[in-house]
Design an enzyme around this catalytic site. Structure first.
Site, PDB file in Angstrom:
ATOM      1  N   GLU A   1       0.829  -1.213   0.000  1.00  0.00           N
ATOM      2  CA  GLU A   1       0.000   0.000   0.000  1.00  0.00           C
ATOM      3  C   GLU A   1       0.863   1.263   0.000  1.00  0.00           C
ATOM      4  O   GLU A   1       0.730   2.151   0.843  1.00  0.00           O
ATOM      5  CB  GLU A   1      -0.970  -0.022   1.181  1.00  0.00           C
ATOM      6  CG  GLU A   1      -2.007  -1.119   1.029  1.00  0.00           C
ATOM      7  CD  GLU A   1      -3.155  -1.077   2.023  1.00  0.00           C
ATOM      8  OE1 GLU A   1      -2.980  -0.510   3.111  1.00  0.00           O
ATOM      9  OE2 GLU A   1      -4.227  -1.611   1.716  1.00  0.00           O
TER      10      GLU A   1
ATOM     11  N   GLU B   1      -5.579  -8.365  -1.226  1.00  0.00           N
ATOM     12  CA  GLU B   1      -6.287  -8.158   0.049  1.00  0.00           C
ATOM     13  C   GLU B   1      -7.744  -7.855  -0.258  1.00  0.00           C
ATOM     14  O   GLU B   1      -8.040  -6.982  -1.086  1.00  0.00           O
ATOM     15  CB  GLU B   1      -5.721  -6.978   0.852  1.00  0.00           C
ATOM     16  CG  GLU B   1      -4.390  -7.243   1.503  1.00  0.00           C
ATOM     17  CD  GLU B   1      -3.924  -6.105   2.408  1.00  0.00           C
ATOM     18  OE1 GLU B   1      -4.780  -5.410   3.006  1.00  0.00           O
ATOM     19  OE2 GLU B   1      -2.704  -5.908   2.504  1.00  0.00           O
TER      20      GLU B   1
HETATM   21  C1  BG6 Z   1      -4.674  -2.799   4.625  1.00  0.00           C
HETATM   22  C2  BG6 Z   1      -3.354  -3.254   5.158  1.00  0.00           C
HETATM   23  O1  BG6 Z   1      -4.695  -1.406   4.663  1.00  0.00           O
HETATM   24  O2  BG6 Z   1      -5.828  -3.098   5.307  1.00  0.00           O
HETATM   25  C3  BG6 Z   1      -3.428  -4.340   6.200  1.00  0.00           C
HETATM   26  O3  BG6 Z   1      -2.465  -3.647   4.140  1.00  0.00           O
HETATM   27  C4  BG6 Z   1      -4.622  -4.104   7.101  1.00  0.00           C
HETATM   28  O4  BG6 Z   1      -2.213  -4.384   6.892  1.00  0.00           O
HETATM   29  C5  BG6 Z   1      -5.882  -4.140   6.258  1.00  0.00           C
HETATM   30  O5  BG6 Z   1      -4.724  -5.009   8.166  1.00  0.00           O
HETATM   31  C6  BG6 Z   1      -7.148  -3.969   7.060  1.00  0.00           C
HETATM   32  O6  BG6 Z   1      -7.066  -2.808   7.843  1.00  0.00           O
HETATM   33  P1  BG6 Z   1      -7.313  -2.826   9.390  1.00  0.00           P
HETATM   34  O7  BG6 Z   1      -6.974  -1.485   9.846  1.00  0.00           O
HETATM   35  O8  BG6 Z   1      -8.748  -3.177   9.577  1.00  0.00           O
HETATM   36  O9  BG6 Z   1      -6.406  -3.872   9.944  1.00  0.00           O
END
Ligand code: BG6
Length: 476
Positions: free
Chosen positions: A174, A375
């Site tokens: 990211e 993701e």
């Molecule tokens: C992304 C990141 O922004 O979102 C992860 O690459 C992160 O590391 C994921 O865990 C979800 O965000 P959060 O804040 O709910 O953990």
């Protein structure tokens, strides 16, 4: 219809799963200095580790000691790929040693061997919101050009060591988080006492974009080195794609949405895929009196270090408007105006499966190189019943709807190589440091107060995802 070699799997990050923060000669990294928080309080950064405070990454979900069990569970689901990150501070504890830390290298050897034993392809992120803490304190991270070489030294070490075990790599997770003030610390390693002030974070645009320039160079150099070490390596970029819609068809909303999209979603990918700064950023730099100091060879380096594929995270979408006073929504990194057609997760992120199809088409049209979703998932409060069962129908629903739209994008003609949900096991949340915001297909017995014995329990979504993979996405 998906190709039979489609990469199904899940994604994680070292600082959110490993724990063992002071084991195996690991050095302190940024996340070891981040306390636990909530959606309201968020996390704090402390310069010194205070024994009175809670630092969730110190134990995280103890993957460091449970990796065999976890990878066996991934294999049971039929994973073809497992995305994880290497903790830079396990390999070079302060970032400045001449020799790497053998214990750290050995740990990842063991993890990769365990994956390969089951035919699971590791996909490795070199930098996932983390760097050795000393580099923050001594250099303000990537603001100092010297850190480019320290990063390349680390990348070279792991490329050499794992060249026969790992084929897929991502340089910076990211990376476009650096385009908003909150990304100062996680991506760039720039720290100021108000960095973690969520209401009014410290910011210096000149420093932020100068440091980001150094991150682009570090990534490009790593790509070059990686291809020299193994020409079969596939090295990608990783962008947080927060899909943006104009709130109305008012031309001013259209223009603002386009500009925000360029500055947040497109800028970093444009540099990393095409190898040069896009035209629109020049005007932004001019408006904001940002002047990037470049060395003679920098532009050539960017051009020679283009990535092989484009990967991204997709959780949600937001609207953009010029009008004031509209209801707003939170989000993964970037908030926006609430979309009346969408529902939100418990943490206020707007759920938009069709936005994934739209985004895949947009990205493939823009870059014409292979894409990967690395993701996608939903953070929710899960309840484990007396029989250790977790009925997470909302998670099945979320992932299913996104996979449906992903398949439609593939039918549209998008070249998509894989889908990695976030995250196969419960992890600590990156933004809040919470355990109760659970993403996993596998429940981990651990709460926000340090209770629990780290036992693993497959949730309903675990069995559902196994069926999805078994049928290559035919049965959802
Ligand atoms: C992304 C990141 O922004 O979102 C992860 O690459 C992160 O590391 C994921 O865990 C979800 O965000 P959060 O804040 O709910 O953990």
């Amino acid at each position: 219809m998906l190709n039979k070699d489609f990469l199904w799997g899940g994604s994680t990050a070292a600082n959110q799963i490993e724990g063992g923060y002071d084991e195996g000669n690991k050095g302190d990294c940024i996340s070891d200095h981040l306390t636990g928080g909530t959606l309201e309080t968020r996390r704090c950064f402390t310069k010194r580790i205070d024994p009175q405070k809670n630092y969730p990454s110190h134990e995280a979900v103890d993957f460091y000691h449970h990796y065999k069990e976890d990878i066996a569970l991934f294999a049971q689901m039929g994973f073809k790929v497992f995305r994880m990150s290497i903790a830079w501070s396990r390999i070079y504890p302060t970032g400045e040693e001449n020799e790497p830390n053998e214990e750290g290298l050995k740990f990842y050897d063991d993890v990769f061997d365990e994956c390969l034993k089951y035919g699971i392809e590791p996909l490795v992120t070199l930098h996932h919101f983390d760097m050795p803490y000393l580099l923050v304190e001594k250099y303000q991270g990537f603001l100092n050009r010297k850190v480019i070489d320290l990063f390349v030294k680390y990348a070279t070490t792991v490329f050499e060591r794992y060249k026969n075990k790992v084929k897929y790599w991502l340089t910076f997770n990211e990376i476009n988080f650096a385009c908003i003030p909150m990304g100062n610390l996680e991506v760039l390693g720039i720290y100021h006492e108000k960095t973690k002030d969520y209401t009014e974070p410290y910011d210096n645009l000149q420093d932020r974009y100068q440091a980001l320039h150094h991150v682009f160079l570090a990534s490009a150099k790593a790509v070059r080195v990686g291809h020299k070490i193994n020409k079969n390596f596939k090295i990608g970029c990783m962008i947080a794609h927060v899909t943006l819609y104009p709130y109305s068809c008012h031309p001013q909303d259209m223009l603002l949405a386009q500009k925000t999209d360029h500055l947040f979603n497109d800028f970093c990918g444009d540099v990393q895929v095409r190898g040069y700064y896009p035209y629109y950023i020049k005007e932004y730099f001019k408006e904001n009196k940002i002047h990037i100091i470049k060395e003679e060879n920098d532009d050539v380096l960017l051009k020679k270090g283009c990535v092989d594929f484009y990967s991204f995270s997709y959780y949600m979408s937001n609207c953009i408007s010029c009008q004031e006073g509209l209801e707003t929504s939170m989000g993964n990194l970037l908030g926006g105006v609430t979309n009346p057609y969408l529902k939100s997760s418990e943490w206020g992120w707007q759920i938009d499966p069709e936005g994934l199809r739209y985004t895949l088409n947009k990205l493939y049209d823009r870059y014409q190189i292979p894409l990967m979703i690395v993701e996608n998932g939903i953070g929710a409060v899960d309840v484990k019943d007396a029989n250790n069962l977790i009925h997470d129908t909302y998670r099945v629903e979320y992932i299913k709807k996104h996979i449906e739209q992903m398949k439609r994008a593939v039918d549209d003609g998008v070249d998509l190589k894989g889908y990695m949900m976030w995250s196969p096991i419960d992890i600590i949340s990156s933004s809040t440091g919470e355990m109760k915001k659970r993403y996993g297909l596998i429940y981990i017995d651990r709460d926000d107060y340090g209770n629990g014995d780290f036992s693993r329990y497959p949730k309903d979504s675990f069995y559902w995802y196994k069926k999805v993979i078994d049928t290559n996405g035919e049965i959802l």
